[in-house]
Design an enzyme around this catalytic site. Structure first.
Site, PDB file in Angstrom:
ATOM      1  NE  ARG A  58      45.266  -7.467  11.678  1.00 56.33           N
ATOM      2  CZ  ARG A  58      45.328  -8.647  11.462  1.00 56.33           C
ATOM      3  NH1 ARG A  58      46.937  -8.458  11.590  1.00 56.33           N
ATOM      4  NH2 ARG A  58      44.936  -9.521  12.189  1.00 56.33           N
ATOM      5  CB  CYS A 118      26.601  10.166   9.308  1.00 61.75           C
ATOM      6  SG  CYS A 118      27.580  11.016   6.580  1.00 61.75           S
ATOM      7  CG  HIS A 167      35.232 -10.085  15.080  1.00 64.50           C
ATOM      8  ND1 HIS A 167      36.320 -11.445  15.263  1.00 64.50           N
ATOM      9  CD2 HIS A 167      34.123  -9.998  16.312  1.00 64.50           C
ATOM     10  CE1 HIS A 167      35.617 -11.712  16.550  1.00 64.50           C
ATOM     11  NE2 HIS A 167      34.463 -10.926  16.550  1.00 64.50           N
ATOM     12  CB  VAL A 206      48.817 -25.067  15.326  1.00 70.01           C
ATOM     13  CG1 VAL A 206      49.204 -25.069  13.865  1.00 70.01           C
ATOM     14  CG2 VAL A 206      48.631 -24.095  15.633  1.00 70.01           C
ATOM     15  CD  GLN A 263      36.562 -15.796  16.073  1.00 66.51           C
ATOM     16  OE1 GLN A 263      36.557 -14.746  17.147  1.00 66.51           O
ATOM     17  NE2 GLN A 263      37.081 -16.716  16.153  1.00 66.51           N
ATOM     18  CG  ASN A 264      39.986 -14.435  10.054  1.00 61.01           C
ATOM     19  OD1 ASN A 264      40.077 -14.694  11.355  1.00 61.01           O
ATOM     20  ND2 ASN A 264      40.097 -15.462   9.293  1.00 61.01           N
ATOM     21  CB  SER A 302      42.986 -18.046  20.759  1.00 61.43           C
ATOM     22  OG  SER A 302      41.955 -16.758  21.084  1.00 61.43           O
ATOM     23  CB  CYS A 330      31.961  11.551   6.426  1.00 56.87           C
ATOM     24  SG  CYS A 330      31.008  11.146   5.305  1.00 56.87           S
TER      25      CYS A 330
HETATM   26  N1  APR Z   1      46.318 -23.491  11.880  1.00 58.04           N
HETATM   27  C1  APR Z   1      45.164 -23.952  12.488  1.00 58.04           C
HETATM   28  N2  APR Z   1      45.242 -23.199  13.683  1.00 58.04           N
HETATM   29  C2  APR Z   1      46.137 -22.151  14.007  1.00 58.04           C
HETATM   30  C3  APR Z   1      47.288 -22.008  12.440  1.00 58.04           C
HETATM   31  C4  APR Z   1      47.496 -23.091  11.272  1.00 58.04           C
HETATM   32  N3  APR Z   1      47.878 -22.717  10.226  1.00 58.04           N
HETATM   33  N4  APR Z   1      47.717 -20.885  13.155  1.00 58.04           N
HETATM   34  C5  APR Z   1      47.566 -20.519  14.683  1.00 58.04           C
HETATM   35  N5  APR Z   1      46.309 -21.207  14.858  1.00 58.04           N
HETATM   36  C6  APR Z   1      45.842 -20.923  15.598  1.00 58.04           C
HETATM   37  C7  APR Z   1      46.332 -21.073  16.785  1.00 58.04           C
HETATM   38  O1  APR Z   1      46.964 -21.911  18.017  1.00 58.04           O
HETATM   39  C8  APR Z   1      45.192 -20.069  17.978  1.00 58.04           C
HETATM   40  O2  APR Z   1      44.026 -21.086  18.571  1.00 58.04           O
HETATM   41  O3  APR Z   1      45.306 -19.799  15.682  1.00 58.04           O
HETATM   42  C9  APR Z   1      44.471 -19.207  17.013  1.00 58.04           C
HETATM   43  C10 APR Z   1      44.180 -18.040  16.907  1.00 58.04           C
HETATM   44  O4  APR Z   1      44.079 -17.123  17.539  1.00 58.04           O
HETATM   45  P1  APR Z   1      43.792 -15.864  17.961  1.00 58.04           P
HETATM   46  O5  APR Z   1      45.144 -15.043  17.465  1.00 58.04           O
HETATM   47  O6  APR Z   1      42.919 -15.362  19.246  1.00 58.04           O
HETATM   48  O7  APR Z   1      42.580 -15.462  16.799  1.00 58.04           O
HETATM   49  P2  APR Z   1      40.664 -15.455  16.816  1.00 58.04           P
HETATM   50  O8  APR Z   1      41.308 -16.586  17.492  1.00 58.04           O
HETATM   51  O9  APR Z   1      40.868 -15.540  15.202  1.00 58.04           O
HETATM   52  O10 APR Z   1      40.636 -13.840  17.243  1.00 58.04           O
HETATM   53  C11 APR Z   1      39.465 -13.704  18.033  1.00 58.04           C
HETATM   54  O11 APR Z   1      39.542 -11.898  18.644  1.00 58.04           O
HETATM   55  O12 APR Z   1      41.570 -10.574  18.973  1.00 58.04           O
HETATM   56  C12 APR Z   1      40.543 -10.465  18.586  1.00 58.04           C
HETATM   57  O13 APR Z   1      38.804  -9.478  16.946  1.00 58.04           O
HETATM   58  C13 APR Z   1      39.556 -10.032  17.067  1.00 58.04           C
HETATM   59  O14 APR Z   1      38.852 -11.457  15.486  1.00 58.04           O
HETATM   60  C14 APR Z   1      39.818 -11.462  16.893  1.00 58.04           C
HETATM   61  C15 APR Z   1      39.046 -12.328  17.482  1.00 58.04           C
HETATM   62 ZN    ZN Z   2      29.388  11.210   7.425  1.00 57.08          ZN
END
Ligand code: APR
Ligand code: ZN
Length: 251
Positions: free
Chosen positions: A73, A138, A125, A222, A107-108, A197, A155
């Site tokens: 990542r 620690c 997150h 999307v 959430q990113n 999502s 550490c």
């Molecule tokens: N523009 C807008 N939306 C988009 C695009 C785009 N270019 N590409 C994809 N998407 C949408 C998808 O349709 C989907 O609904 O982005 C969303 C991504 O969903 P996830 O992959 O579930 O990501 P997220 O909603 O951030 O997940 C939430 O879940 O697994 C945990 O910690 C992780 O932070 C994450 C959390």
């Molecule tokens: Zn430590």
């Protein structure tokens, strides 16, 4: 719910009407930067047993796999560049009028909002670019870390194992961060979700809270969400829709 497709004319929002804007972003906002989302086609969680590795209940045995995942990542995110959607939000925040607040919650963990120049972002997150010691006794605190470790790092203070400073499945959002988010949510008059999502709590509940206090609620994705808490859905890529919505480019 009104659904507007990116092929239609997207009228810019009159942002001056709102005093407290609340933006929630998810992995979809970084898709155009080349970072994989978690769900949907090619999503991270659909690859091998990533969901096992990202589950805190499997620590400490899963630590080596967790570092392999977060090394990937970190590498991916370091190679990525913020896209027009990240820049549109940074511009929105910088242009906020006096007396107007723009709370950005992501959430990113990819750091792209910060690299786009966003003055303030709540990383609910955590961050792939911070590490912390696993040993609760620690005295160290989470620290910025861009190292690409080949094995589980230790550490430097107590010799315990380090871990990425991110919120894993079956872990809670740090209390002070959730407090900041809920306070901003309680006074927002515009709620905008981008590229999420909406399936992971507590972020998935935020829109209902905003709708319950009469905020205008907008989703940019999307895919249509079908979530009745959204009053409007802009179906299209965030990197196309947001600059138009914020009046940065004309449709
Ligand atoms: N523009 C807008 N939306 C988009 C695009 C785009 N270019 N590409 C994809 N998407 C949408 C998808 O349709 C989907 O609904 O982005 C969303 C991504 O969903 P996830 O992959 O579930 O990501 P997220 O909603 O951030 O997940 C939430 O879940 O697994 C945990 O910690 C992780 O932070 C994450 C959390
Ligand atoms: Zn430590």
């Amino acid at each position: 719910m009104r659904t507007i497709r990116e092929t239609e004319t997207i009228r810019p929002l009159d942002l001056s009407r709102y005093r407290h804007l609340f933006l929630l972003t998810g992995a979809g906002i970084s898709a155009a930067s080349g970072l994989s989302t978690y769900r949907g086609p090619g999503g991270l969680w659909t690859q091998n047993d990533v969901a096992r590795i990202a589950d805190a209940r499997n620590l400490p045995d899963s630590l080596p796999d967790l570092w392999r995942l977060y090394r990937g990542r970190r590498e991916q995110a370091l190679r990525a560049e913020p896209n027009a959607a990240h820049h549109a939000i940074a511009t929105l925040q910088r242009n906020a009028s006096s007396g107007q607040t723009v709370t950005l919650v992501t959430q990113n963990v990819d750091g792209l909002h910060g690299r786009a120049g966003t003055p303030q972002v709540v990383e609910m997150h955590g961050s792939a670019f911070r590490s912390r010691c696993r040993d609760p006794r620690c005295p160290t605190v989470p620290f910025p870390d861009t190292n690409l470790y080949d094995e589980t790092p230790r550490c430097s203070v107590c010799g315990g194992y380090l871990r990425p400073d991110v919120v894993l499945f079956n872990e809670s959002i740090p209390r002070e961060i959730l407090g900041t988010i809920l306070r901003a949510l309680a006074s927002c008059d515009l709620f905008l979700a981008v590229g999420t999502s909406g399936v992971v709590a507590p972020a998935a509940e935020f829109v209902r809270g905003a709708a319950s206090i009469g905020a205008r609620t907008i989703n940019v994705n999307v895919e249509p969400s079908g979530n009745p808490a959204f009053g409007e859905e802009y179906v299209g890529p965030a990197e196309v829709v947001l600059p138009r919505l914020f009046g940065i480019v004309t449709s």
